[in-house]
Design a protein around this motif. Structure first.
Motif, PDB file in Angstrom:
ATOM      1  N   ARG A  64      37.952  62.944  47.014  1.00 15.43           N
ATOM      2  CA  ARG A  64      38.864  62.384  46.016  1.00 15.43           C
ATOM      3  C   ARG A  64      38.640  60.886  45.899  1.00 15.43           C
TER       4      ARG A  64
ATOM      5  N   VAL B  61      38.010  54.238  38.419  1.00 11.26           N
ATOM      6  CA  VAL B  61      37.716  55.668  38.277  1.00 11.26           C
ATOM      7  C   VAL B  61      38.494  56.462  39.323  1.00 11.26           C
ATOM      8  N   SER B  62      39.202  57.481  38.863  1.00 18.14           N
ATOM      9  CA  SER B  62      39.854  58.454  39.744  1.00 18.14           C
ATOM     10  C   SER B  62      39.264  59.824  39.444  1.00 18.14           C
ATOM     11  N   LEU B  63      38.934  60.563  40.512  1.00 18.25           N
ATOM     12  CA  LEU B  63      38.222  61.821  40.326  1.00 18.25           C
ATOM     13  C   LEU B  63      38.487  62.731  41.509  1.00 18.25           C
TER      14      LEU B  63
ATOM     15  N   ALA C 117      31.537  65.010  34.927  1.00 19.69           N
ATOM     16  CA  ALA C 117      32.206  63.717  34.776  1.00 19.69           C
ATOM     17  C   ALA C 117      31.351  62.862  33.853  1.00 19.69           C
TER      18      ALA C 117
ATOM     19  N   LEU D 152      35.189  56.252  33.442  1.00 16.32           N
ATOM     20  CA  LEU D 152      35.187  57.705  33.319  1.00 16.32           C
ATOM     21  C   LEU D 152      35.926  58.053  32.032  1.00 16.32           C
TER      22      LEU D 152
ATOM     23  N   SER E  71      36.393  64.343  32.016  1.00 19.93           N
ATOM     24  CA  SER E  71      36.029  65.184  33.155  1.00 19.93           C
ATOM     25  C   SER E  71      36.620  66.566  32.930  1.00 19.93           C
TER      26      SER E  71
END
Length: 268
Positions: free
Chosen positions: A7, A24-26, A207, A214, A217
């Motif tokens: 994460r 960016v958060s993923l 992504a 980003l 996604s």
């Protein structure tokens, strides 16, 4: 969170005043094959290297399970993550089997030498290069060398496999074969890919990076849409039914120039 392999939480990477990855958060679920795509300079490889723990974010954090990866020692990280980069250049005189055995270095002392040897043999088999295990790396084709590097990563027995443009410099058949091989490994995989037609057959998740951010996604169907592909890559995407197989094909093409653009080109 137990279903997540990795994460990223609002990660940013800045160098010399330039923003390479911006907030960016993923989430990457276990067992996923994530393709990171985008035009040149979008921040794909920088994001990949941060996810693999090779670059520390300027801000934000990346978690492996519930543990921030910057709290893992290099040895712990090497047991969990395997990275195959674009610049890997093994000694051409090194035998294939010896190079693949380097993947066992993080596990030295945990198993017997016989067990390590069996794991290397299995990696050679899974990468389909057992037949030339005693050949020097310099005698191999580009596609074969890529498989050797992949075998070394398999021998590492990682939880997550990271690939930075693994199909670079390969011919079309070798590209498809390599990604099909990776897809059959049953390991969480995060790969930077530049060849758009290969993304949907390989990836379970995509992504899309653009200008360090980003921008999308999701599944290939959710991200390789006409609007996103046009906005990010300035390409048209067409979906066609395969003439002999029960699946769709994606075709990516540069849009036809407008009458005004054609006139401008003629004046140049």
């Amino acid at each position: 969170m137990s279903h997540l392999a990795l994460r990223a939480d609002e990660v940013t990477f800045r160098t010399s005043g330039q923003m390479l990855v911006d907030d960016v958060s993923l989430d990457i679920v276990r067992g996923a094959r994530l393709a990171i795509i985008g035009p040149n300079g979008a921040g794909k490889s920088t994001l990949l290297r941060m996810l693999a723990g090779l670059l520390r974010p300027t801000s934000g954090r990346i978690y492996f399970g519930n543990t921030a990866i910057d709290r893992l020692s290099s040895k712990e990280r090497a047991k969990k993550f395997a990275f195959v980069g674009q610049s890997d250049a093994p000694d051409p005189q090194l035998l294939v089997e010896d190079y693949v055995s380097f993947g066992r270095i993080p596990h030295i002392g945990t198993l017997t030498r016989a067990k390590d040897h069996d794991i290397v043999a299995e990696a050679l088999f899974r990468a389909r290069i057992a037949a030339f295990s005693r050949r020097p790396i310099g005698s191999l084709s580009g596609g074969e060398r890529q498989r050797v590097q992949l075998a070394r990563a398999i021998a590492q027995q990682p939880d997550i496999l990271f690939l930075d443009e693994p199909t670079n410099h390969l011919d079309p058949k070798a590209r498809s074969e390599l990604l099909a091989l990776v897809a059959g490994l049953d390991v969480t995989t995060i790969a930077v890919l530049h060849d758009l037609p290969l993304v949907a057959p390989f990836a379970t998740h995509v992504a899309v990076m653009h200008s360090a951010q980003l921008v999308a996604s999701g599944t290939p169907d959710e991200t390789l849409t006409p609007r996103i592909v046009s906005d990010v890559f300035d390409l048209d995407v067409l979906r066609l039914r395969h003439p002999s197989q029960d699946r769709d094909l994606m075709v990516f093409e540069a849009p036809e120039p407008t009458t005004k653009q054609t006139a401008q080109l003629r004046r140049i």
